[in-house]
Design a protein around this motif. Structure first.
Motif, mmCIF file in Angstrom:
data_model
loop_
_atom_site.group_PDB
_atom_site.id
_atom_site.type_symbol
_atom_site.label_atom_id
_atom_site.label_comp_id
_atom_site.label_asym_id
_atom_site.label_seq_id
_atom_site.Cartn_x
_atom_site.Cartn_y
_atom_site.Cartn_z
ATOM 1 N N THR A 49 -53.987 -33.161 23.124
ATOM 2 C CA THR A 49 -53.479 -32.971 24.294
ATOM 3 C C THR A 49 -52.484 -34.077 25.013
ATOM 4 O O THR A 49 -51.586 -33.838 25.650
ATOM 5 N N GLY A 50 -53.156 -35.215 24.990
ATOM 6 C CA GLY A 50 -52.535 -36.297 25.354
ATOM 7 C C GLY A 50 -51.254 -36.649 24.646
ATOM 8 O O GLY A 50 -50.076 -36.763 25.335
ATOM 9 N N ILE A 51 -51.173 -36.722 23.201
ATOM 10 C CA ILE A 51 -50.043 -36.472 22.679
ATOM 11 C C ILE A 51 -48.957 -35.514 22.916
ATOM 12 O O ILE A 51 -47.750 -35.773 23.152
ATOM 13 N N GLY A 52 -49.483 -34.273 22.979
ATOM 14 C CA GLY A 52 -48.493 -33.298 23.623
ATOM 15 C C GLY A 52 -47.953 -33.384 24.934
ATOM 16 O O GLY A 52 -46.913 -32.884 25.260
ATOM 17 N N THR A 53 -48.881 -34.165 25.834
ATOM 18 C CA THR A 53 -48.571 -34.057 27.109
ATOM 19 C C THR A 53 -47.295 -35.214 27.206
ATOM 20 O O THR A 53 -46.302 -35.054 27.916
ATOM 21 N N ILE A 54 -47.543 -36.149 26.559
ATOM 22 C CA ILE A 54 -46.518 -37.424 26.641
ATOM 23 C C ILE A 54 -45.303 -37.118 25.940
ATOM 24 O O ILE A 54 -44.082 -37.172 26.555
ATOM 25 N N GLY A 55 -45.291 -36.502 24.668
ATOM 26 C CA GLY A 55 -44.083 -35.937 24.134
ATOM 27 C C GLY A 55 -43.312 -34.859 24.789
ATOM 28 O O GLY A 55 -42.162 -34.924 24.909
ATOM 29 N N THR A 56 -44.029 -33.904 25.460
ATOM 30 C CA THR A 56 -43.285 -32.871 25.984
ATOM 31 C C THR A 56 -42.734 -33.459 27.470
ATOM 32 O O THR A 56 -41.728 -33.090 27.864
ATOM 33 N N ALA A 57 -43.469 -34.545 28.125
ATOM 34 C CA ALA A 57 -42.888 -35.099 29.440
ATOM 35 C C ALA A 57 -41.636 -35.746 28.998
ATOM 36 O O ALA A 57 -40.695 -35.721 29.538
ATOM 37 N N VAL A 58 -41.742 -36.542 28.051
ATOM 38 C CA VAL A 58 -40.555 -37.371 27.582
ATOM 39 C C VAL A 58 -39.294 -36.408 27.121
ATOM 40 O O VAL A 58 -38.301 -36.758 27.544
ATOM 41 N N LEU A 59 -39.562 -35.325 26.456
ATOM 42 C CA LEU A 59 -38.689 -34.691 25.717
ATOM 43 C C LEU A 59 -38.049 -33.672 27.085
ATOM 44 O O LEU A 59 -36.958 -33.385 27.156
ATOM 45 N N GLY A 60 -38.748 -33.411 27.871
ATOM 46 C CA GLY A 60 -38.393 -32.705 29.308
ATOM 47 C C GLY A 60 -37.476 -33.538 30.040
ATOM 48 O O GLY A 60 -36.322 -33.142 30.363
ATOM 49 N N ILE A 61 -37.686 -34.927 30.021
ATOM 50 C CA ILE A 61 -36.604 -35.787 30.706
ATOM 51 C C ILE A 61 -35.301 -35.982 29.961
ATOM 52 O O ILE A 61 -34.274 -35.832 30.278
ATOM 53 N N ILE A 62 -35.589 -36.074 28.293
ATOM 54 C CA ILE A 62 -34.469 -36.082 27.751
ATOM 55 C C ILE A 62 -33.630 -34.838 27.445
ATOM 56 O O ILE A 62 -32.305 -34.766 27.547
ATOM 57 N N LEU A 63 -34.143 -33.528 27.136
ATOM 58 C CA LEU A 63 -33.607 -32.313 26.959
ATOM 59 C C LEU A 63 -33.325 -31.747 28.014
ATOM 60 O O LEU A 63 -32.211 -30.963 28.068
ATOM 61 N N PHE A 64 -34.048 -31.658 29.235
ATOM 62 C CA PHE A 64 -33.713 -30.902 30.276
ATOM 63 C C PHE A 64 -33.338 -31.443 31.738
ATOM 64 O O PHE A 64 -33.592 -30.903 32.468
ATOM 65 N N GLY A 65 -33.230 -32.870 31.586
ATOM 66 C CA GLY A 65 -32.860 -33.543 32.709
ATOM 67 C C GLY A 65 -33.929 -33.630 33.758
ATOM 68 O O GLY A 65 -33.472 -33.809 34.931
#
Length: 104
Positions: free
Chosen positions: A63-79
């Protein structure tokens, strides 16, 4: 090998979490199929990792890997905002994952 399975399970968790955004409430066929496929692969790899890793450690890291990746991609992809506090919290999750790996 279990750690490799767990790492890729986490990557596929990122895939399905991001994929959910693109399904538009499961109304778009291709993103929905890819998201469901990612879910199946992620859980399958997690199951393989759990053959030899402790449940609590593996689940927390997955879940940590998923959380980190999702948060970072949320910043990159969705502003989404990349505030210092938010990035510090992501860093704490990274520290937790590293800590769990070191004590396992």
């Amino acid at each position: 090998m279990a750690w490799t399975y767990l790492f890729f399970a986490g990557l596929f968790e990122i895939g399905w979490a991001i994929g959910l955004k693109y399904t538009h409430g499961f109304t778009r066929l291709v993103p929905t199929a890819l998201t469901v496929g990612s879910m199946v692969v992620s859980l399958g790899l997690l199951g393989l990792a759990l053959k030899s890793l402790p449940l609590g450690t593996a689940y927390a890291i997955w879940t940590g890997i998923g959380t980190i990746g999702t948060a970072v991609l949320g910043i990159i992809l969705f502003g989404e905002p990349a505030t210092a506090l938010r990035l510090a919290c992501i860093g704490l999750i990274v520290a937790g994952i590293v800590g769990l790996k070191l004590v396992s």
